[in-house]
Design a protein around this motif. Structure first.
Motif, mmCIF file in Angstrom:
data_model
loop_
_atom_site.group_PDB
_atom_site.id
_atom_site.type_symbol
_atom_site.label_atom_id
_atom_site.label_comp_id
_atom_site.label_asym_id
_atom_site.label_seq_id
_atom_site.Cartn_x
_atom_site.Cartn_y
_atom_site.Cartn_z
ATOM 1 N N ALA A 278 0.825 -1.205 0.000
ATOM 2 C CA ALA A 278 0.000 0.000 0.000
ATOM 3 C C ALA A 278 0.860 1.255 0.000
ATOM 4 C CB ALA A 278 -0.921 0.001 1.219
ATOM 5 N N GLN B 156 2.501 3.083 -3.356
ATOM 6 C CA GLN B 156 1.748 3.878 -4.325
ATOM 7 C C GLN B 156 1.258 5.164 -3.671
ATOM 8 O OE1 GLN B 156 -1.433 1.508 -5.921
ATOM 9 N NE2 GLN B 156 -0.161 -0.328 -6.090
ATOM 10 N N ARG C 80 -1.290 7.917 -2.446
ATOM 11 C CA ARG C 80 -2.607 7.588 -1.906
ATOM 12 C C ARG C 80 -3.242 8.819 -1.267
ATOM 13 N NH1 ARG C 80 -4.391 2.662 -1.445
ATOM 14 N NH2 ARG C 80 -2.260 1.883 -1.783
ATOM 15 N N GLN C 81 -4.555 8.909 -1.369
ATOM 16 C CA GLN C 81 -5.329 9.957 -0.716
ATOM 17 C C GLN C 81 -5.984 9.365 0.521
ATOM 18 O OE1 GLN C 81 -5.405 13.034 -2.236
ATOM 19 N NE2 GLN C 81 -6.570 14.043 -0.597
ATOM 20 N N CYS C 82 -5.655 9.914 1.679
ATOM 21 C CA CYS C 82 -6.242 9.456 2.941
ATOM 22 C C CYS C 82 -7.184 10.547 3.437
ATOM 23 C CB CYS C 82 -5.167 9.161 3.980
ATOM 24 S SG CYS C 82 -4.004 7.848 3.501
ATOM 25 N N LEU D 180 -7.146 1.295 5.111
ATOM 26 C CA LEU D 180 -7.012 2.202 3.973
ATOM 27 C C LEU D 180 -8.301 2.992 3.737
ATOM 28 C CD1 LEU D 180 -5.039 -0.016 1.438
ATOM 29 C CD2 LEU D 180 -4.167 1.921 2.757
ATOM 30 N N CYS E 64 -5.337 5.234 7.560
ATOM 31 C CA CYS E 64 -4.612 5.327 6.292
ATOM 32 C C CYS E 64 -3.410 6.267 6.423
ATOM 33 C CB CYS E 64 -5.569 5.796 5.203
ATOM 34 S SG CYS E 64 -4.837 6.068 3.581
ATOM 35 N N MET F 222 0.561 5.415 5.837
ATOM 36 C CA MET F 222 1.339 6.046 4.770
ATOM 37 C C MET F 222 2.395 7.019 5.288
ATOM 38 S SD MET F 222 0.306 4.789 1.902
ATOM 39 C CE MET F 222 1.093 5.963 0.767
#
Length: 281
Positions: free
Chosen positions: A157, A160, A162-164, A241, A247, A251
């Motif tokens: 995860a 990449q 990512r939008q949390c 996630l 999330c 991240m």
């Protein structure tokens, strides 16, 4: 594991004129409930942390009328439940009104961390919401093996962007396994399972940072994600996630190490509990 049938909850709001039922109202209500669970909430005198989203399960879409025995209804559709609760609403004309009724009268039910699946059915202004937790379906290895699997899924995860929620994260470097954090994570999972609670603060009042320090971890920063009820690593990570706070922890580029583990106690409400401890050396 024991089978426990919780009583159905019923709320009658009265009929308020003609209704135009939308085909997607059921899914909209599930989305609203999951959005509600994704943020810290206060329900009466109880505070609820961020919770993982409930998974829509078609077996839990039960008749609104003449349901009969709830346990038998689930047995007929081959849902191997452990705990289940049904909410009946009478009166809401759409998903928004139904969600308002749920928040006002059934927040304790939808904020219960033991539930992992949901089904919603609607007939006019009558609604049936069923929340359930199944028996553990997956065959799991020991806590260290599953902790390593969790590490692999988290690193995948992190690889990449990512939008949390409202926060954007670039791809982050993979985390390395830390045995001290792993032991501390397994200990906390075991405490939650054996003592039947779900919280970052343990029964002795210790925080994740306190527990890491007592275990001998010398890092400068510690974070923690917990989960309950999910019977596989994939479900745990997918749930994190989908939750903005979990999330973001996952991240966070400041973290470089991870330890994780799970514990099971069939006498507990959620059955299985997971902890991932993130560290910055």
């Amino acid at each position: 594991m024991r089978s426990l049938l919780l009583p159905a909850a019923v709320l009658s709001l009265g009929l308020a004129g003609p209704v135009n039922a939308l085909a997607n109202d059921q899914s909209q209500l599930i989305e609203a409930i999951n959005a509600y669970r994704s943020q810290p909430q206060r329900c009466g005198k109880q505070a609820s942390p961020e919770l993982a989203p409930l998974a829509s399960d078609p077996r839990l879409i039960l008749p609104v009328e003449n349901l009969g025995d709830l346990q038998q209804a689930l047995a007929r559709v081959a849902y191997p439940m452990v705990n289940v609760q049904a909410i009946s609403l009478s009166g809401p004309r759409d998903a928004q009104a139904a969600m308002q009724a749920v928040r006002e009268s059934f927040c304790q039910v939808v904020l219960d961390p033991q539930f992992v699946d949901i089904g919603v059915n609607r007939l006019g202004t009558q609604w049936r919401i069923v929340l359930a937790r199944p028996l553990l379906a997956a065959r799991l290895g020991d806590w260290q093996a599953e902790g390593q699997q969790l590490l692999g899924q988290i690193n995948l995860a992190r690889s990449q962007p990512r939008q949390c929620g409202g926060q954007a994260f670039a791809a982050s470097a993979p985390l390395a396994w830390n045995a001290t954090l792993g032991s501390s994570a397994e200990d906390h999972s075991r405490a939650m399972a054996n003592q039947n609670y779900f919280d970052h603060q343990d029964r002795d009042g210790r925080t994740p940072g306190d527990r890491a320090e007592l275990a001998g971890y010398a890092g400068q920063q510690v974070g923690e994600n917990i989960a309950a009820g999910q019977d596989s690593v994939r479900k745990v990570v997918d749930g994190w996630l989908a939750s903005p706070g979990h999330c973001a922890n996952l991240m966070n580029p400041a973290y470089r190490e991870l330890g994780a583990g799970y514990a099971v106690d069939p006498k507990s409400d959620a059955g299985i509990y997971w902890t991932a401890m993130f560290g910055a050396p």
